[in-house]
Design a protein around this motif. Structure first.
Motif, mmCIF file in Angstrom:
data_model
loop_
_atom_site.group_PDB
_atom_site.id
_atom_site.type_symbol
_atom_site.label_atom_id
_atom_site.label_comp_id
_atom_site.label_asym_id
_atom_site.label_seq_id
_atom_site.Cartn_x
_atom_site.Cartn_y
_atom_site.Cartn_z
ATOM 1 N N LYS A 152 0.838 -1.205 0.000
ATOM 2 C CA LYS A 152 0.000 0.000 0.000
ATOM 3 C C LYS A 152 0.871 1.251 0.000
ATOM 4 O O LYS A 152 0.641 2.195 -0.781
ATOM 5 C CB LYS A 152 -0.916 0.004 1.220
ATOM 6 C CG LYS A 152 -1.778 1.258 1.376
ATOM 7 C CD LYS A 152 -2.697 1.113 2.586
ATOM 8 C CE LYS A 152 -3.566 2.359 2.785
ATOM 9 N NZ LYS A 152 -2.772 3.540 3.181
ATOM 10 N N ARG A 153 1.887 1.270 0.858
ATOM 11 C CA ARG A 153 2.738 2.459 0.927
ATOM 12 C C ARG A 153 3.570 2.614 -0.337
ATOM 13 O O ARG A 153 3.819 3.745 -0.796
ATOM 14 C CB ARG A 153 3.652 2.383 2.161
ATOM 15 C CG ARG A 153 4.443 3.668 2.414
ATOM 16 C CD ARG A 153 3.511 4.845 2.563
ATOM 17 N NE ARG A 153 4.244 6.098 2.804
ATOM 18 C CZ ARG A 153 3.754 7.294 2.543
ATOM 19 N NH1 ARG A 153 2.537 7.419 2.006
ATOM 20 N NH2 ARG A 153 4.459 8.366 2.807
ATOM 21 N N ALA A 154 4.012 1.521 -0.921
ATOM 22 C CA ALA A 154 4.773 1.585 -2.170
ATOM 23 C C ALA A 154 3.950 2.231 -3.279
ATOM 24 O O ALA A 154 4.451 3.061 -4.049
ATOM 25 C CB ALA A 154 5.220 0.190 -2.587
ATOM 26 N N VAL A 160 9.108 1.939 -7.239
ATOM 27 C CA VAL A 160 9.199 0.810 -8.173
ATOM 28 C C VAL A 160 10.109 -0.292 -7.636
ATOM 29 O O VAL A 160 10.180 -1.386 -8.207
ATOM 30 C CB VAL A 160 9.700 1.268 -9.558
ATOM 31 C CG1 VAL A 160 8.709 2.242 -10.177
ATOM 32 C CG2 VAL A 160 11.081 1.907 -9.466
ATOM 33 N N GLN A 161 10.799 -0.008 -6.529
ATOM 34 C CA GLN A 161 11.650 -1.008 -5.893
ATOM 35 C C GLN A 161 11.502 -0.879 -4.371
ATOM 36 O O GLN A 161 11.300 0.221 -3.860
ATOM 37 C CB GLN A 161 13.120 -0.803 -6.255
ATOM 38 C CG GLN A 161 13.429 -0.825 -7.733
ATOM 39 C CD GLN A 161 14.901 -0.590 -7.991
ATOM 40 O OE1 GLN A 161 15.677 -1.534 -8.152
ATOM 41 N NE2 GLN A 161 15.313 0.669 -8.025
ATOM 42 N N ILE A 162 11.644 -2.002 -3.680
ATOM 43 C CA ILE A 162 11.614 -1.974 -2.224
ATOM 44 C C ILE A 162 12.694 -2.906 -1.675
ATOM 45 O O ILE A 162 13.109 -3.852 -2.335
ATOM 46 C CB ILE A 162 10.237 -2.389 -1.644
ATOM 47 C CG1 ILE A 162 9.844 -3.796 -2.109
ATOM 48 C CG2 ILE A 162 9.169 -1.381 -1.994
ATOM 49 C CD1 ILE A 162 8.548 -4.291 -1.491
ATOM 50 N N VAL A 163 13.138 -2.591 -0.484
ATOM 51 C CA VAL A 163 14.086 -3.440 0.232
ATOM 52 C C VAL A 163 13.542 -3.671 1.631
ATOM 53 O O VAL A 163 13.165 -2.708 2.314
ATOM 54 C CB VAL A 163 15.481 -2.789 0.331
ATOM 55 C CG1 VAL A 163 16.416 -3.653 1.189
ATOM 56 C CG2 VAL A 163 16.081 -2.582 -1.051
ATOM 57 N N ALA A 187 7.683 -10.568 -2.220
ATOM 58 C CA ALA A 187 8.109 -10.562 -3.619
ATOM 59 C C ALA A 187 6.938 -10.858 -4.548
ATOM 60 O O ALA A 187 6.765 -10.196 -5.582
ATOM 61 C CB ALA A 187 9.226 -11.579 -3.835
ATOM 62 N N GLU A 188 6.124 -11.837 -4.183
ATOM 63 C CA GLU A 188 4.966 -12.202 -5.001
ATOM 64 C C GLU A 188 3.934 -11.079 -5.027
ATOM 65 O O GLU A 188 3.385 -10.745 -6.089
ATOM 66 C CB GLU A 188 4.337 -13.487 -4.463
ATOM 67 C CG GLU A 188 5.223 -14.723 -4.659
ATOM 68 C CD GLU A 188 4.648 -15.948 -3.966
ATOM 69 O OE1 GLU A 188 3.561 -15.825 -3.341
ATOM 70 O OE2 GLU A 188 5.277 -17.019 -4.035
ATOM 71 N N ILE A 195 6.277 -4.009 -8.972
ATOM 72 C CA ILE A 195 7.237 -3.464 -8.011
ATOM 73 C C ILE A 195 8.253 -4.566 -7.716
ATOM 74 O O ILE A 195 7.884 -5.717 -7.474
ATOM 75 C CB ILE A 195 6.542 -3.021 -6.712
ATOM 76 C CG1 ILE A 195 5.530 -1.909 -7.008
ATOM 77 C CG2 ILE A 195 7.559 -2.553 -5.684
ATOM 78 C CD1 ILE A 195 4.621 -1.592 -5.837
ATOM 79 N N ARG A 196 9.501 -4.222 -7.721
ATOM 80 C CA ARG A 196 10.566 -5.213 -7.548
ATOM 81 C C ARG A 196 11.065 -5.247 -6.114
ATOM 82 O O ARG A 196 11.379 -4.201 -5.536
ATOM 83 C CB ARG A 196 11.731 -4.875 -8.474
ATOM 84 C CG ARG A 196 12.918 -5.831 -8.372
ATOM 85 C CD ARG A 196 14.088 -5.272 -9.168
ATOM 86 N NE ARG A 196 15.238 -6.149 -9.138
ATOM 87 C CZ ARG A 196 16.470 -5.796 -9.492
ATOM 88 N NH1 ARG A 196 16.684 -4.560 -9.922
ATOM 89 N NH2 ARG A 196 17.466 -6.655 -9.436
#
Length: 218
Positions: A152-154, A160-163, A187-188, A195-196
């Motif tokens: 949701k926050r992304a 477009v990417q998260i860690v 990831a799924e 989003i990666r």
């Protein structure tokens, strides 16, 4: 204590030793010499390093001679303020290109905690940090993470990417089965929105574990 105040006034906070900084935080007045002794005792109790003070929980702090509840609360507030400044300033300028960048950004925030916290770094396509958000905190061995909150926050940030990054207070960087399951789930879910998940990094006492580095994130 008066000499510390004079030094602070004439040369600034950067000129103070670690003990003098703590004494200034907990002192009741410019003539409170007991604060200096308490600060020295606190540093000794915490291994002589500020990182030890930062990681000391409230219950332990208040039991150290000369500290007590009120001063322990001041110390914890000062530590939290410093952490928030680090988070806010770093997020404005930093770029994540590797797991080492993640450690550089997050170890000062969660590396010395005695409980587990999970954070997410939200990144632009260039790797620029858009935001760092703590999504959960728990006990010594586990924390509960809501994947929906992460995604949701992304979407709100147009990331477009998260860690994912979390700490292991035990000192071991080896991922648990829950850590692996969380990584797969996020990831799924992220992939559904293009989003990666760039990496999942575990930080523990001067070392770290990168899921991407171990081919657990594609």
């Amino acid at each position: 204590m008066r000499s510390i105040v004079d030094k602070l006034s004439s040369r600034g906070a950067a000129a103070l030793t670690d003990e003098e900084l703590i004494a200034t935080i907990i002192s009741e007045s410019p003539s409170d010499d007991a604060a200096v002794a308490a600060a020295q005792g606190l540093m000794a109790e915490c291994g002589g390093k500020l990182v030890g003070v930062a990681g000391c929980d409230l219950a332990r702090l208040r039991m150290i001679g000369g500290i007590g509840k009120a001063k322990a609360l001041r110390i914890k507030a000062a530590v939290e303020l410093g952490s928030r400044v680090v988070v806010a300033s770093a997020s404005m300028h930093d770029v994540v290109a590797s797991d080492r960048d993640v450690v550089r950004l997050m170890e000062p925030v969660i590396g010395s905690l005695q409980h587990e916290e999970c954070w997410v770094l939200y990144l632009a396509s260039s790797g620029r940090v858009l935001e760092r958000m703590r999504i959960s905190q728990g006990g010594v061995q586990s924390t509960v993470v809501d994947c929906r909150l992460i995604i949701k926050r992304a979407l709100e940030l147009l990331a477009v990417q998260i860690v994912i990054v979390h700490n292991h207070p035990s000192g071991s960087t080896e991922p648990s089965s829950q850590d692996i399951t969380l990584t797969e789930r996020v990831a799924e879910a992220a992939a559904l929105f293009e989003i990666r998940l760039l990496d999942h990094v575990i930080i523990a006492r001067g070392s770290h574990y990168s899921f991407r580095g171990h081919n657990l994130v594609k």
